[in-house]
Design an enzyme around this catalytic site. Structure first.
Site, mmCIF file in Angstrom:
data_model
loop_
_atom_site.group_PDB
_atom_site.id
_atom_site.type_symbol
_atom_site.label_atom_id
_atom_site.label_comp_id
_atom_site.label_asym_id
_atom_site.label_seq_id
_atom_site.Cartn_x
_atom_site.Cartn_y
_atom_site.Cartn_z
ATOM 1 N N LYS A 133 0.842 -1.198 0.000
ATOM 2 C CA LYS A 133 0.000 0.000 0.000
ATOM 3 C C LYS A 133 0.876 1.247 0.000
ATOM 4 C CE LYS A 133 -3.175 2.628 3.003
ATOM 5 N NZ LYS A 133 -4.070 2.620 4.182
ATOM 6 N N ASP A 146 -2.490 10.291 3.849
ATOM 7 C CA ASP A 146 -3.889 9.895 4.035
ATOM 8 C C ASP A 146 -4.603 10.928 4.898
ATOM 9 O OD1 ASP A 146 -6.295 8.667 4.337
ATOM 10 O OD2 ASP A 146 -5.552 6.972 5.536
ATOM 11 N N LYS A 159 -9.747 13.003 8.541
ATOM 12 C CA LYS A 159 -9.246 12.611 9.854
ATOM 13 C C LYS A 159 -9.120 13.848 10.726
ATOM 14 C CE LYS A 159 -6.331 8.695 8.439
ATOM 15 N NZ LYS A 159 -7.017 7.599 9.149
ATOM 16 N N ASP A 208 1.652 6.201 5.654
ATOM 17 C CA ASP A 208 0.691 5.321 4.986
ATOM 18 C C ASP A 208 1.240 4.722 3.684
ATOM 19 O OD1 ASP A 208 -1.726 4.127 5.377
ATOM 20 O OD2 ASP A 208 -2.922 5.688 4.406
ATOM 21 N N ASP A 258 -12.143 7.136 4.165
ATOM 22 C CA ASP A 258 -10.896 6.909 4.902
ATOM 23 C C ASP A 258 -10.470 5.435 4.840
ATOM 24 O OD1 ASP A 258 -8.689 7.539 6.366
ATOM 25 O OD2 ASP A 258 -9.745 7.760 8.286
ATOM 26 N N ARG A 315 -7.638 -0.340 1.230
ATOM 27 C CA ARG A 315 -8.149 -1.595 0.662
ATOM 28 C C ARG A 315 -8.615 -1.398 -0.773
ATOM 29 N NH1 ARG A 315 -12.082 -2.344 5.563
ATOM 30 N NH2 ARG A 315 -10.373 -1.190 6.525
HETATM 31 N N1 BES Z 1 -4.032 4.438 6.956
HETATM 32 C C1 BES Z 1 -5.166 4.220 7.780
HETATM 33 C C2 BES Z 1 -4.888 3.225 8.879
HETATM 34 C C3 BES Z 1 -4.230 3.796 10.081
HETATM 35 C C4 BES Z 1 -4.899 4.654 10.914
HETATM 36 C C5 BES Z 1 -2.952 3.416 10.395
HETATM 37 C C6 BES Z 1 -4.278 5.152 12.039
HETATM 38 C C7 BES Z 1 -2.322 3.919 11.506
HETATM 39 C C8 BES Z 1 -2.987 4.793 12.339
HETATM 40 C C9 BES Z 1 -6.314 3.682 6.956
HETATM 41 O O1 BES Z 1 -6.415 4.172 5.667
HETATM 42 C C10 BES Z 1 -7.568 4.088 7.659
HETATM 43 O O2 BES Z 1 -7.824 5.250 7.748
HETATM 44 N N2 BES Z 1 -8.327 3.095 8.121
HETATM 45 C C11 BES Z 1 -9.531 3.343 8.815
HETATM 46 C C12 BES Z 1 -10.550 2.338 8.336
HETATM 47 C C13 BES Z 1 -11.944 2.603 8.818
HETATM 48 C C14 BES Z 1 -12.495 3.852 8.184
HETATM 49 C C15 BES Z 1 -12.788 1.402 8.470
HETATM 50 C C16 BES Z 1 -9.245 3.155 10.300
HETATM 51 O O3 BES Z 1 -8.540 2.219 10.681
HETATM 52 O O4 BES Z 1 -9.735 3.968 11.093
HETATM 53 ZN ZN ZN Z 2 -4.651 4.814 4.839
HETATM 54 MN MN MN Z 3 -7.482 6.046 5.611
#
Ligand code: BES
Ligand code: ZN
Ligand code: MN
Length: 499
Positions: free
Chosen positions: A267, A272, A279, A290, A349, A353
Site C-alpha cells: 500500500k 492519508d 481525519k 501510509d 478513509d 483496501r
Molecule cells: N491508513 C489508515 C490506517 C491507520 C490509521 C494506520 C491510524 C495507523 C494509524 C487507513 O487508511 C484508515 O484510515 N483506516 C480506517 C478504516 C476505517 C475507516 C474502516 C481506520 O482504521 O480507522
Molecule cells: Zn490509509
Molecule cells: Mn485512511
C-alpha cells in the site's frame, strides 16, 4: 548522510583489540572471568576485576559502565545483559543497539565487541553475528535530512569489529545482515520523508533509481495508463489530489524465468487525509507513514537482488494521495475494480483496501505462486496487538507457516488472525457486489482482509497489517522514533528460505 558503519568479524586475542572501545557482556551477578577475559584483565593490571569488585556494576539489563584504559584500546565497556535465564536474541539485539547509540553519542568512531561474552548456550555463533550486525546498524539509524545544522552527523561510527574465538567464516552472515539493515534504514528514510516531498511521482522516480542501481526491471504507469487499465478503485481514491497517481511494478529474476514469481504488493498512500471523511487532529498526524507497505516492498526487492536470492519476485505498488477536493470520491460512490467487481464506498478513509484491490487483482493476473501484501490498513491493528506485534491473515496454511517461521528468526513479531467465512456477511452491499467496510466497525483488521480476499483470485495469499508497527513513538533499542521499516526483516527471512 553518513555512510553506515562497516562490520567485520576477526579472530584475534582480546588484548590486541584496537580502537575506541571494547564491549564485554555480563549477565546479572555473574562476574567470573573466562580464561580469555582473565588474560585481558591481567594485561591491563586487573582493572576489570577490581572495577567489578569496587563499583556498583550489577550486570542489569541496560547497564553500561566504561573503564578508561588508554592502551591500544581506549575504553573497556561493561554491558549488562540482565538475568541469564531471561536472555534471548531480543535482549541481545536491544542491548547491542542501545550501547551502540550511547557510544556514538560519546563520539566513538570504532568499537569491538567480544562475541563469547554475549553468548549463552541457546544460540549459535552465526545467528549471534547476524543479530549483532543487524541490531547495531538499526540502532544507529538517525533521520537528519531536514536538520539544516547537522544533516551530516558529526558523531558517527565507522567500524564495528566482532571478536571471536572461532575459526568459522562469518562473511556471508555479516553481508546478509548489512544488506537487510540497509534495506530497513532506506525504508525508514523514505517513509520519514514528508508528504510534500515524497509524492507518488517522487516515490516512482525513487523506484526507478533503485531498479537501475540493483538490476531490477521497473515499469511505472502514470494516471493515463492507470485509467486505460480501468483500475477504478485506485483511480477513485487518487482523483482528489493534484499529485497524480503512479503504479509501479518491480521485477527481480534470481532463478529460471519459468519459475512462478512470488508477488509482494504494498500500500502506497503518500498522505492519508481521510478524504471527505477527513481525519481529525491528532489522527491526521504521521499519515505520511501510509506508504510504509509500498516502500518496504520496494526495498525487499532491492535486498533480494543484492543478495542474489534464488527466487523470482514481482513487486506491485499503487502510489497515490487520499485528499479532499471538489473532485474527491465520496461515500455512496460505486467504483468498479480492475477485476470488474463493483464496490460500494461507505467511508473514504478506508482507501487502502481500494488501492490494494486493484493492485492485488493485477498481481494475481501475473500468475504468481503466492501473493503477500503489506499495508498500513487499519488503526484497529493497535487494538489487536498494540505496538508489539503485527497481525496477519492468510488463505494458505503453508504461507502462514512460512511467515510464522520467519517471524521467529527475524524477531519481527507477528500473530495470525482468522479469516472465517462468517465475516463475509458484514461486507454484503445493498446495491453493489460488495462494500469495503462493515457497518459496525467490528473486527477491523479481519474485515479489511475479508474485503481484500475478493481480489486475489484463489492464489495463496497473506495480508500483513502494519497500521501500528510501521511507526515507533520511542527511541529505544533497535527502534528510532519514526518509521520502523516493518516487514523488511520478516520477509527477507522468509524469502531467504523460500522453497
Ligand atoms: N491508513 C489508515 C490506517 C491507520 C490509521 C494506520 C491510524 C495507523 C494509524 C487507513 O487508511 C484508515 O484510515 N483506516 C480506517 C478504516 C476505517 C475507516 C474502516 C481506520 O482504521 O480507522
Ligand atoms: Zn490509509
Ligand atoms: Mn485512511
Amino acid at each position: 548522510m553518513n555512510a553506515a558503519p562497516s562490520v567485520r568479524a576477526l579472530k584475534i586475542e582480546l588484548i590486541k583489540a584496537k580502537g575506541d572501545a571494547l564491549l564485554i557482556g555480563f549477565f546479572k551477578e555473574k562476574f567470573s572471568l573466562s580464561s580469555e577475559l582473565k588474560k585481558l584483565d591481567n594485561g591491563h593490571g586487573n582493572i576489570i576485576g577490581s572495577f567489578i569488585k569496587n563499583s556498583n556494576f550489577k550486570g542489569e539489563k541496560g547497564e553500561v559502565k566504561t573503564i578508561f584504559v588508554n592502551k591500544n584500546i581506549k575504553n573497556i565497556v561493561l554491558v549488562g545483559l540482565g538475568e541469564e535465564e531471561k536472555y534471548n536474541l531480543d535482549a541481545l539485539s536491544n542491548a547491542v543497539a542501545d550501547v551502540s547509540k550511547k557510544l556514538r553519542d560519546n563520539s566513538t568512531e570504532s568499537f569491538s565487541l567480544y562475541l563469547e561474552s554475549f553468548k549463552n548456550s541457546k544460540f549459535n555463533d552465526e545467528e549471534l553475528v547476524e543479530k549483532i550486525t543487524l541490531s547495531s546498524l538499526m540502532g544507529l539509524y538517525k533521520f537528519t535530512e531536514y536538520k539544516t545544522k547537522d544533516k551530516n552527523n558529526k558523531k558517527y561510527i565507522k567500524q564495528i569489529t566482532i571478536i571471536t574465538n572461532s575459526d568459522k567464516k562469518f562473511d556471508n552472515h555479516i553481508k546478509y545482515s548489512s544488506v537487510v539493515a540497509d534495506a530497513v534504514n532506506k525504508t525508514r528514510d523514505l517513509v520519514n520523508t514528508p508528504p510534500n516531498v515524497a509524492t507518488p511521482e517522487y516515490v516512482a522516480n525513487y523506484a526507478k533509481d533503485l531498479a537501475r542501481k540493483s538490476n531490477l526491471k521497473c515499469a511505472v504507469f502514470d494516471e493515463k495508463q492507470i485509467a486505460r487499465m480501468k483500475m477504478g478503485c485506485f483511480m477513485g481514491v487518487a482523483q482528489g489530489s493534484v499529485n497524480k497517481p503512479r503504479f509501479v511494478v518491480l521485477e527481480y529474476y534470481g532463478t529460471d524465468k519459468k519459475q512462478k514469481p512470488i508477488a509482494i504488493v504494498g500500500k502506497g498512500i503518500t498522505f492519508d487525509s481521510g478524504g471527505l471523511n477527513v481525519k481529525p487532529y491528532p489522527f491526521i498526524l504521521n499519515m505520511k507513514d501510509d506508504k510504509g507497505g509500498a516502500i518496504a516492498a520496494m526495498h525487499i526487492a532491492e535486498a533480494s537482488a543484492r543478495l542474489k536470492l534464488p527466487i523470482n519476485l514481482v513487486v506491485v505498488t499503487p502510489l497515490c494521495e487520499n485528499m479532499i477536493d471538489a473532485a474527491s470520491y465520496r461515500p455512496d460512490d460505486v467504483l468498479t475494480a480492475y477485476n470488474k467487481m463493483t464496490v460500494e464506498i461507505r467511508n473514504t478513509d478506508a482507501e487502502g483496501r481500494l488501492v490494494l484491490a486493484d493492485a492485488l487483482a493485477y498481481a494475481a493476473e501475473q500468475k504468481p505462486q503466492a501473493i503477500i501484501d503489506i499495508a498500513t490498513l487499519t488503526g484497529a491493528s493497535m487494538i489487536v496487538l498494540g505496538y508489539v506485534g503485527t497481525p496477519f491473515l492468510s488463505t494458505d496454511e503453508k504461507i502462514a507457516e512460512k511467515i510464522k517461521d520467519a517471524s521467529k528468526k527475524s524477531l519481527e513479531k507477528v500473530w495470525e488472525l482468522p479469516l472465517w467465512q462468517e465475516y463475509e456477511e458484514s461486507i454484503k452491499s445493498d446495491i453493489a457486489d460488495v462494500k469495503h467496510i462493515s457497518d459496525d466497525g467490528d473486527a477491523g483488521v479481519i474485515i479489511g482482509a475479508t474485503f481484500l480476499k475478493n481480489f486475489v483470485n484463489d492464489i495463496p495469499w497473506a495480508h500483513i497489517d502494519i497500521g501500528t508497527t510501521v511507526w515507533s513513538k520511542v527511541d529505544k533499542g533497535i527502534l528510532t522514533k519514526g518509521a520502523t521499516g516493518a516487514t523488511v526483516r520478516l520477509l527477507m527471512e522468509m524469502l531467504r528460505e523460500w522453497k
